[in-house]
Design an enzyme around this catalytic site. Structure first.
Site, mmCIF file in Angstrom:
data_model
loop_
_atom_site.group_PDB
_atom_site.id
_atom_site.type_symbol
_atom_site.label_atom_id
_atom_site.label_comp_id
_atom_site.label_asym_id
_atom_site.label_seq_id
_atom_site.Cartn_x
_atom_site.Cartn_y
_atom_site.Cartn_z
ATOM 1 N N TYR A 142 0.824 -1.212 0.000
ATOM 2 C CA TYR A 142 0.000 0.000 0.000
ATOM 3 C C TYR A 142 0.860 1.264 0.000
ATOM 4 O O TYR A 142 0.462 2.284 -0.541
ATOM 5 C CB TYR A 142 -0.895 0.037 1.244
ATOM 6 C CG TYR A 142 -2.229 -0.654 1.103
ATOM 7 C CD1 TYR A 142 -2.317 -2.012 0.829
ATOM 8 C CD2 TYR A 142 -3.415 0.063 1.272
ATOM 9 C CE1 TYR A 142 -3.548 -2.640 0.728
ATOM 10 C CE2 TYR A 142 -4.649 -0.556 1.171
ATOM 11 C CZ TYR A 142 -4.708 -1.910 0.898
ATOM 12 O OH TYR A 142 -5.925 -2.515 0.798
ATOM 13 N N ASP A 221 -3.023 -18.241 0.599
ATOM 14 C CA ASP A 221 -4.009 -18.912 -0.271
ATOM 15 C C ASP A 221 -4.730 -20.012 0.504
ATOM 16 O O ASP A 221 -5.953 -20.177 0.404
ATOM 17 C CB ASP A 221 -3.362 -19.431 -1.569
ATOM 18 C CG ASP A 221 -2.044 -20.144 -1.358
ATOM 19 O OD1 ASP A 221 -1.534 -20.177 -0.217
ATOM 20 O OD2 ASP A 221 -1.510 -20.705 -2.343
ATOM 21 N N ASP A 249 -12.228 -8.989 4.318
ATOM 22 C CA ASP A 249 -13.480 -8.906 3.544
ATOM 23 C C ASP A 249 -14.101 -10.294 3.455
ATOM 24 O O ASP A 249 -15.317 -10.464 3.597
ATOM 25 C CB ASP A 249 -13.228 -8.369 2.124
ATOM 26 C CG ASP A 249 -13.598 -6.897 1.993
ATOM 27 O OD1 ASP A 249 -13.419 -6.167 2.983
ATOM 28 O OD2 ASP A 249 -14.058 -6.491 0.913
HETATM 29 C C1 IPM Z 1 -10.370 -1.172 4.041
HETATM 30 C C2 IPM Z 1 -10.619 -0.567 2.695
HETATM 31 C C3 IPM Z 1 -9.456 0.340 2.369
HETATM 32 C C4 IPM Z 1 -8.202 -0.508 2.309
HETATM 33 C C5 IPM Z 1 -9.582 1.178 1.095
HETATM 34 C C6 IPM Z 1 -10.909 1.892 1.014
HETATM 35 C C7 IPM Z 1 -8.436 2.133 0.958
HETATM 36 O O1 IPM Z 1 -10.804 -1.551 1.718
HETATM 37 O O2 IPM Z 1 -10.331 -0.418 5.040
HETATM 38 O O3 IPM Z 1 -10.223 -2.389 4.140
HETATM 39 O O4 IPM Z 1 -7.908 -1.118 1.248
HETATM 40 O O5 IPM Z 1 -7.493 -0.593 3.303
HETATM 41 MN MN MN Z 2 -10.765 -3.565 2.486
#
Ligand code: IPM
Ligand code: MN
Length: 362
Positions: A142, A221, A249
């Protein structure tokens, strides 16, 4: 005791879910005999529209001067459709993480038995699911060097980590495991990535300082599979920024609604608390968004402030709301309650808990 909170409502459903959490503030003041000073700040698309900047300096200064930051959501579709946009709402989020030194993102994943029927997983997999992901938040791909070559036909995003960056979040994960089921799983890709090998080395090096914690390792994975196949086997998951983004997620759908999951980002100064769902622009302004992830994020903030009774009562009330059908349409499409109705109900229930040693539904 006075706590300073900066409120960043942000975009989409952010303002309406934040409004429900804020209804609890005066009740907690009364319950705990403390006071909160609240200040608003701009972030995301809303901030771009008003100032041209997804995170104005004024917002950073307010956050730095506060004890905690409560964030709604950031993002607007008009930027997603334009890959050449120079400023993006998400830059505000990355910048606030960096400016506040929020290196650890903590995402608890716990099932609510009453929601099992709406989980995509079968019932027997959901029993005892209670884990927490410690995602590194200010390093890795990132924040590494990014670029393009001269004719823009080649691009790169570098992934960098230093041992101290790994060590500080690993210590948090070990400490958290000590108060839980005493297991840390490091998720990496050490068969391929040099950064992952540094993670393993560093974490292995620390492990002897935590003799009561079992440390194991899993390639990302495989972890993506195991989170679905055996979610109850995880206790504390420790991982780097990008892997943590993806697996949280994935993990967020286990409970049945992404609208249930809170998070805390902690580090060097003020901590930040936010629901893990996004700005959901398609449902914004309709009074249908699930406010529980934000309400539970406020509970995490109360824990962080040491106001554990309020935090525990808020969690009990949310469980009771689920059991009572006091929920939005993502959970009960046939009998949905409005966002603000749910917020009022939680506020009134918390009010009833004042002076009681724990919340008991009446
Ligand atoms: C999260 C989101 C963020 C990330 C984005 C919106 C920058 O997906 O907080 O998980 O990738 O960290
Ligand atoms: Mn995210």
């Amino acid at each position: 005791m006075d706590y300073k909170i900066t409120v960043l409502a942000g975009d989409g459903i952010g303002p309406e879910v934040i409004a429900q959490a804020l209804k609890l503030i005066p009740v907690i003041e009364q319950k705990e005999n403390v006071s909160f000073s609240l200040e608003d700040g701009l972030i995301g698309a809303t901030a771009i529209d008003q100032t041209g900047n997804p995170l104005p300096d004024d917002t950073i200064e307010k956050c730095q001067a506060s004890d905690g930051v409560l964030l709604g959501a950031v993002g607007h579709p008009k930027y997603d459709l334009d890959p050449t946009a120079k400023v993006r709402p998400e830059q505000g989020l990355l910048k606030i993480r960096k400016s506040l030194g929020l290196f650890a993102n903590i995402r608890p994943v716990k099932t609510f038995p009453v929601l099992d029927p709406i989980s995509p997983l079968k019932d027997h997999l959901l029993k005892g699911v209670d884990f927490v992901v410690f995602r590194e938040l200010t390093g890795g791909i990132y924040f590494g060097d990014k670029g393009r070559n001269a004719d823009r036909t080649e691009a790169w995003d570098h992934c960098n980590y230093t041992a101290p960056e790994i060590e500080r979040i690993a210590r948090m994960a070990f400490d958290a495991a000590g108060k839980r089921r005493k297991k840390v799983t490091l998720v990496d890709k050490a068969n391929i990535l040099e950064t992952s090998r540094l993670w393993r080395e560093t974490v292995q090096h620390l492990a002897p300082e935590y003799p009561d914690i079992t440390l194991d390792f899993m390639f990302v994975d495989n972890a993506a599979m195991q989170i679905i196949l055996q979610p109850a086997n995880f206790d504390v998951v420790l991982t780097e920024n990008m892997f943590g983004d993806i697996i949280t997620d994935e993990a967020s759908v286990i409970t049945g609604s992404i609208g249930m999951l809170p998070s805390a980002s902690v580090g060097e100064g003020a901590a930040l608390f936010e629901p893990i769902h996004g700005s959901a622009p398609q449902i914004a302004g309709k009074d249908i968004a699930n406010p529980f992830a934000t309400i539970l994020s406020l509970a995490m903030m109360m824990d962080h402030f040491g106001l554990e009774q309020s935090a525990a009562d808020i969690r009990d009330i949310v469980t009771f709301a689920l059991e009572s059908g006091m929920v939005t349409g993502d959970i009960r499409p046939n009998h949905p309650k409005g966002t603000s109705e749910v917020g009022d109900w939680v506020r009134d229930s918390l009010h009833q808990s004042i002076g009681k040693s724990s919340f008991r539904p009446v």
